[in-house]
Design an enzyme around this catalytic site. Sequence first.
Site, mmCIF file in Angstrom:
data_model
loop_
_atom_site.group_PDB
_atom_site.id
_atom_site.type_symbol
_atom_site.label_atom_id
_atom_site.label_comp_id
_atom_site.label_asym_id
_atom_site.label_seq_id
_atom_site.Cartn_x
_atom_site.Cartn_y
_atom_site.Cartn_z
ATOM 1 N N GLY A 14 9.113 -0.119 -4.484
ATOM 2 C CA GLY A 14 7.745 -0.577 -4.228
ATOM 3 C C GLY A 14 6.825 -0.333 -5.421
ATOM 4 O O GLY A 14 7.261 0.141 -6.477
ATOM 5 N N ARG A 110 -0.088 13.725 6.262
ATOM 6 C CA ARG A 110 -1.205 14.340 5.519
ATOM 7 C C ARG A 110 -2.105 15.231 6.365
ATOM 8 O O ARG A 110 -2.595 16.246 5.889
ATOM 9 C CB ARG A 110 -2.101 13.243 4.912
ATOM 10 C CG ARG A 110 -1.579 12.632 3.659
ATOM 11 C CD ARG A 110 -2.561 11.577 3.168
ATOM 12 N NE ARG A 110 -1.928 10.662 2.237
ATOM 13 C CZ ARG A 110 -2.241 9.372 2.138
ATOM 14 N NH1 ARG A 110 -3.178 8.838 2.887
ATOM 15 N NH2 ARG A 110 -1.620 8.617 1.270
ATOM 16 N N CYS A 149 -5.417 6.771 -1.871
ATOM 17 C CA CYS A 149 -5.882 6.398 -3.217
ATOM 18 C C CYS A 149 -7.403 6.309 -3.348
ATOM 19 O O CYS A 149 -7.953 6.587 -4.413
ATOM 20 C CB CYS A 149 -5.238 5.091 -3.652
ATOM 21 S SG CYS A 149 -5.205 3.834 -2.375
ATOM 22 N N GLY A 180 -3.340 -1.675 -4.351
ATOM 23 C CA GLY A 180 -3.393 -0.631 -3.318
ATOM 24 C C GLY A 180 -2.694 -1.042 -2.036
ATOM 25 O O GLY A 180 -2.386 -0.201 -1.194
ATOM 26 N N HIS A 242 -9.702 1.462 -8.110
ATOM 27 C CA HIS A 242 -10.628 1.422 -6.975
ATOM 28 C C HIS A 242 -12.020 1.876 -7.448
ATOM 29 O O HIS A 242 -12.157 2.961 -8.039
ATOM 30 C CB HIS A 242 -10.161 2.365 -5.862
ATOM 31 C CG HIS A 242 -8.919 1.907 -5.143
ATOM 32 N ND1 HIS A 242 -8.335 0.669 -5.331
ATOM 33 C CD2 HIS A 242 -8.161 2.539 -4.206
ATOM 34 C CE1 HIS A 242 -7.271 0.569 -4.550
ATOM 35 N NE2 HIS A 242 -7.136 1.680 -3.868
HETATM 36 N N1 NAP Z 1 -0.283 1.197 -3.696
HETATM 37 C C1 NAP Z 1 -1.138 2.218 -3.781
HETATM 38 O O1 NAP Z 1 -2.121 2.183 -4.555
HETATM 39 C C2 NAP Z 1 -0.935 3.455 -2.933
HETATM 40 C C3 NAP Z 1 -1.760 4.530 -3.188
HETATM 41 C C4 NAP Z 1 -1.612 5.706 -2.444
HETATM 42 C C5 NAP Z 1 -0.645 5.764 -1.470
HETATM 43 N N2 NAP Z 1 0.147 4.705 -1.204
HETATM 44 C C6 NAP Z 1 1.173 4.846 -0.165
HETATM 45 O O2 NAP Z 1 2.464 4.893 -0.791
HETATM 46 C C7 NAP Z 1 3.433 4.288 0.068
HETATM 47 C C8 NAP Z 1 4.119 3.156 -0.686
HETATM 48 O O3 NAP Z 1 3.147 2.177 -1.034
HETATM 49 P P1 NAP Z 1 3.473 0.930 -1.973
HETATM 50 O O4 NAP Z 1 2.154 0.376 -2.325
HETATM 51 O O5 NAP Z 1 4.416 1.308 -3.060
HETATM 52 O O6 NAP Z 1 4.237 -0.050 -0.924
HETATM 53 P P2 NAP Z 1 5.311 -1.201 -1.210
HETATM 54 O O7 NAP Z 1 5.106 -1.807 -2.550
HETATM 55 O O8 NAP Z 1 5.254 -2.084 -0.022
HETATM 56 O O9 NAP Z 1 6.730 -0.415 -1.191
HETATM 57 C C9 NAP Z 1 7.290 0.085 -0.007
HETATM 58 C C10 NAP Z 1 8.608 0.810 -0.296
HETATM 59 O O10 NAP Z 1 9.133 1.286 0.964
HETATM 60 C C11 NAP Z 1 10.472 0.795 1.124
HETATM 61 N N3 NAP Z 1 10.752 0.526 2.526
HETATM 62 C C12 NAP Z 1 10.129 -0.379 3.337
HETATM 63 N N4 NAP Z 1 10.702 -0.373 4.556
HETATM 64 C C13 NAP Z 1 11.706 0.533 4.510
HETATM 65 C C14 NAP Z 1 12.678 0.987 5.448
HETATM 66 N N5 NAP Z 1 12.739 0.487 6.688
HETATM 67 N N6 NAP Z 1 13.562 1.944 5.064
HETATM 68 C C15 NAP Z 1 13.509 2.444 3.807
HETATM 69 N N7 NAP Z 1 12.628 2.054 2.866
HETATM 70 C C16 NAP Z 1 11.730 1.110 3.216
HETATM 71 C C17 NAP Z 1 10.514 -0.496 0.313
HETATM 72 O O11 NAP Z 1 11.867 -0.785 -0.004
HETATM 73 P P3 NAP Z 1 12.384 -2.327 -0.202
HETATM 74 O O12 NAP Z 1 11.870 -2.798 -1.525
HETATM 75 O O13 NAP Z 1 13.868 -2.167 -0.189
HETATM 76 O O14 NAP Z 1 11.850 -3.127 0.950
HETATM 77 C C18 NAP Z 1 9.678 -0.088 -0.911
HETATM 78 O O15 NAP Z 1 10.489 0.658 -1.785
HETATM 79 C C19 NAP Z 1 2.679 3.819 1.326
HETATM 80 O O16 NAP Z 1 2.771 4.837 2.309
HETATM 81 C C20 NAP Z 1 1.242 3.699 0.822
HETATM 82 O O17 NAP Z 1 0.297 3.826 1.852
HETATM 83 C C21 NAP Z 1 0.038 3.539 -1.929
#
Ligand code: NAP
Length: 350
Positions: A14, A110, A149, A180, A242
């Site tokens: 991700g 958290r 974030c 995000g 942000h």
């Molecule tokens: N983006 C931000 O700025 C940000 C900031 C702070 C916190 N977060 C948090 O960090 C986390 C990840 O966010 P992201 O933005 O990186 O999301 P993302 O791009 O949607 O990535 C999600 C990840 O989770 C994996 N995943 C999804 N379903 C799964 C399952 N059933 N079993 C195992 N793995 C699974 C996906 O794997 P596949 O590729 O194989 O589907 C991918 O590696 C979330 O909890 C989010 O709230 C994000």
Amino acid sequence: MQTKTPIGILGATGIVGQRFVQMLEHHPWFEVAWLAASDRSEGQPYAEAARWRMKTPIPSRVAEMRVSPVKPEAAPKIVFAALDAAIAAEFEPRFAHAGCAVVSNSSALRMQSDVPLVIPEVNPEHIKLLECQTWRRQSGGFVVTNPNCSAIGLVMALAPLEQQFGLETVMAVTMQAVSGAGYPGVPSLDILGNVIPYIAKEEEKMEEETRKVLGQLNGSGIVPGAFGMSAQCNRVAVEDGHTESVSVKLKKKARPEEIIAAWNEFRSAPQELRLPSAPEQPVRYVASADRPQPRFDADCGNGMTATVGRLRPCGVLDWKFTVLSHNTIRGAAGAALLNAELLRVKGYLD
Ligand SMILES: NC(=O)c1ccc[n+]([C@@H]2O[C@H](COP(=O)([O-])OP(=O)(O)OC[C@H]3O[C@@H](n4cnc5c(N)ncnc54)[C@H](OP(=O)(O)O)[C@@H]3O)[C@@H](O)[C@H]2O)c1
């Protein structure tokens, strides 16, 4: 030559997982040894499973690694976690139960009373909470989290004010980047030329997480910060960074130059301990009337510095200002990395 500690990444494919891979490429202490994601990615070389969205090339050693299922049996003892919250709620406890140090980005645990929610510059002492976790006593494993974030940027700006003047009331309105929402995230037809005045559960997270991070450790729990807090969250067509418009009422009167000095002079444990991912200046004030802006300021301090600007009197509370922070670096992967560095120097990763 010192050998590096092997680490794993849950949710490695991700947006946050990719940011971990990028930030760990030249890390002096940690080395990516294991990558896990969903069964969509399982068994594939990382370069094929991940749609690489970082601006630097995918590290060649990691590109060839096969993606594993999210199971603790073959995982290293330290895992960074970037799973969707619903998945994290199921899997993070399993890894901690199996003896892993889980350094998580997800919201799943958290607010659990024995889980530290840490920004190393703000509340490093809260890591002691992990001694209250059953996993820690039974297997040595534990879970440490970083805030959401948008809460991180806000807390970076509030912490120096809370320390020097005390906070009575905080109101924040966010303009949050599309990264995000992960990848592929918000459909382009929904966000181009548009503002979406709703991000699911974001306002609740900002309000409760800000109070927890700025709260006091009291034995086996945290007494949340007692200030009033209201957040409104918007998604805007910005790639990274942000931006938040903030108004505060302070307990003690403060002059603007004292507030600016509080931000610019703010230093804490990561700077004193010289943690590898710590920025020299965690919070900086920019004087230009039209800054901070995501395009010019999000990467400040390698994405780990929160930039504040536009301090001026508020007609309702005392002061208003703008704060900007990089959501996938200071707000996610960089935040967790700094937490892991703090844990290491405090002996929790031995
Ligand atoms: N983006 C931000 O700025 C940000 C900031 C702070 C916190 N977060 C948090 O960090 C986390 C990840 O966010 P992201 O933005 O990186 O999301 P993302 O791009 O949607 O990535 C999600 C990840 O989770 C994996 N995943 C999804 N379903 C799964 C399952 N059933 N079993 C195992 N793995 C699974 C996906 O794997 P596949 O590729 O194989 O589907 C991918 O590696 C979330 O909890 C989010 O709230 C994000």
